[in-house]
Structures are given as structure tokens and as C-alpha cells.
Design a protein around this motif. Structure first.
Motif, mmCIF file in Angstrom:
data_model
loop_
_atom_site.group_PDB
_atom_site.id
_atom_site.type_symbol
_atom_site.label_atom_id
_atom_site.label_comp_id
_atom_site.label_asym_id
_atom_site.label_seq_id
_atom_site.Cartn_x
_atom_site.Cartn_y
_atom_site.Cartn_z
ATOM 1 N N LYS A 186 0.835 -1.197 0.000
ATOM 2 C CA LYS A 186 0.000 0.000 0.000
ATOM 3 C C LYS A 186 0.873 1.251 0.000
ATOM 4 N N VAL A 188 0.675 5.218 0.899
ATOM 5 C CA VAL A 188 -0.097 6.233 1.619
ATOM 6 C C VAL A 188 0.515 7.594 1.306
ATOM 7 N N THR A 197 -4.905 6.416 0.255
ATOM 8 C CA THR A 197 -4.158 5.160 0.160
ATOM 9 C C THR A 197 -4.495 4.455 -1.144
#
Length: 216
Positions: A186, A188, A197
Motif C-alpha cells: 500500500k 499512503v 491510500t
């Protein structure tokens, strides 16, 4: 080693990293420069440039070269950026970041790995990497904010302290997933105080242990 390490690094970059789409010239230069075989157990030095993670003891691993390059490219590192790494391990990722001119702060919870990495990075003259023995899921609040944050272990969620310690216009990259054996990488981003995100690719990392990790 059966081949000169410089040639092995060149082959690693060409066949594992460039071939899989990594294009940032500074990432490629750093991956060519850092002697990966010195960051693995001596008995595994000949396998250091293979396209897979390698054990470094204490149930931890050094990530496969492509994943190191991918996460580093995502961070969009510029010289002088303040970068927090969670999970020092053998110190390899910190060395790559330092090679790119980042001001690196790295946190490790395993005492033996912390001191081994400290000695190794000093021996290789990465003098300006700052190391801390602590719960990485808490970040390094005394040194926050950070322009970039990289987490090299997989947890069930993005630790809130890390989001709080991310500077505006900052990027955090972390493996997250409901299973200890499968996560999604992920990314962010914090922009004007807002956090968004995005998911990048499936990955498998060792466990992120700590108050905001699996054993929290």
C-alpha cells in the motif's frame, strides 16, 4: 563467490530490476552500488543476488532485490529527504536509501539484528544512518516529521503513529493484509493534511510485530 560481485550486481539490476519495469536511474545506481552479499549470512553470500529473499537470522529476511527496488522507486527519493525505515534487518534497505542521499532513520526491534546492522553500516562507511532499537510501529516521534516512511514487514493495518509522523506531501509504503502470509503493498500519501491510500501489488513479508502490528 563464483562471479565478481560487481558483475553479479549488474546482472541483478539488468535481469531482475530493469526487466520488471524499474526505471528510476538513482534507484538503479544505488542497487548497483550497495554490496548486497555483505548484508546476508556469510554462508549465503553466493546466493545474495538471486531473485528471492534470503534469511538473515532471528526469523527475519532480506527482501528480494526487485521488491527493494520497487519500494524505493515508489518513495521518489531526493537527496536530503528525511526517511524513516521500520525494520532495519541487516541494514540493506537503509544502505540503498543512504546511497541515494537520504537522511535515514531506521528502527529495529530485534536486539541482535540492530547491533549487527549498526556495526555493518559503520564498517561500510554509511556513517549517517541513524539506528534505534525499539517498537517500530511507534515510529520515531522525536525525529518526526519524515518526508518518506518505508515499512519492511507486513501488518494487519497501517500504524496510526506512522501516518501522524508523515510530513505533508509525504509518502509511506507498507505491506498490509489480513493474513500473516499475504499482504498488499500500500502507498499512503499525505497532501494538504488529507491522507489517501492506494494498492499496488500482492507481496509476502515477515510479520510486523509491535503495539500497532500483529502482537499489539
Amino acid at each position: 563467490m563464483n562471479m565478481d560481485p560487481v558483475r553479479k550486481r549488474e546482472r541483478m539490476v539488468r535481469e531482475q530490476i530493469e526487466a520488471n519495469g524499474i526505471r528510476d536511474p538513482e534507484v538503479l545506481r544505488a542497487m548497483r552500488a550497495v554490496p548486497r552479499h555483505l548484508f546476508v549470512q556469510e554462508a549465503l553470500a553466493a546466493q545474495a543476488y538471486d531473485d528471492r529473499p534470503q534469511p538473515i537470522g532471528h526469523g527475519q529476511t532480506i527482501s528480494q532485490p526487485y521488491i527493494v527496488a520497487l519500494m524505493t522507486e515508489i518513495l521518489e527519493i531526493k537527496p536530503g529527504m528525511k526517511v524513516l525505515e521500520i525494520g532495519t534487518g541487516s541494514g540493506y534497505q537503509a544502505a540503498v536509501l543512504a546511497e541515494m542521499g537520504a537522511d535515514v532513520f531506521t528502527v529495529e526491534r530485534v536486539r541482535e539484528l540492530h547491533f549487527e546492522a549498526r556495526e555493518r553500516l559503520a564498517r561500510l562507511k554509511y556513517y549517517f544512518v541513524k539506528l534505534k532499537l525499539d517498537d517500530g510501529t511507534l515510529g520515531w516521534p522525536e525525529e518526526a516529521p519524515f518526508d518518506r516512511i518505508i515499512v519492511t514487514a507486513g501488518g494487519p493495518k497501517v500504524p496510526e503513529p506512522l501516518v501522524e509522523q508523515l510530513a505533508d506531501d509525504g509518502i509511506l509504503v507498507i505491506p498490509v493484509g489480513p493474513s500473516k502470509r499475504a499482504q498488499t503493498l500500500k502507498v499512503v500519501r499525505k497532501e494538504r493534511g488529507l491522507v489517501r491510500t492506494e494498492d499496488r501489488t500482492p507481496v509476502i513479508f515477515v510479520d510486523l510485530v509491535g503495539r500497532h502490528g500483529w502482537d499489539g
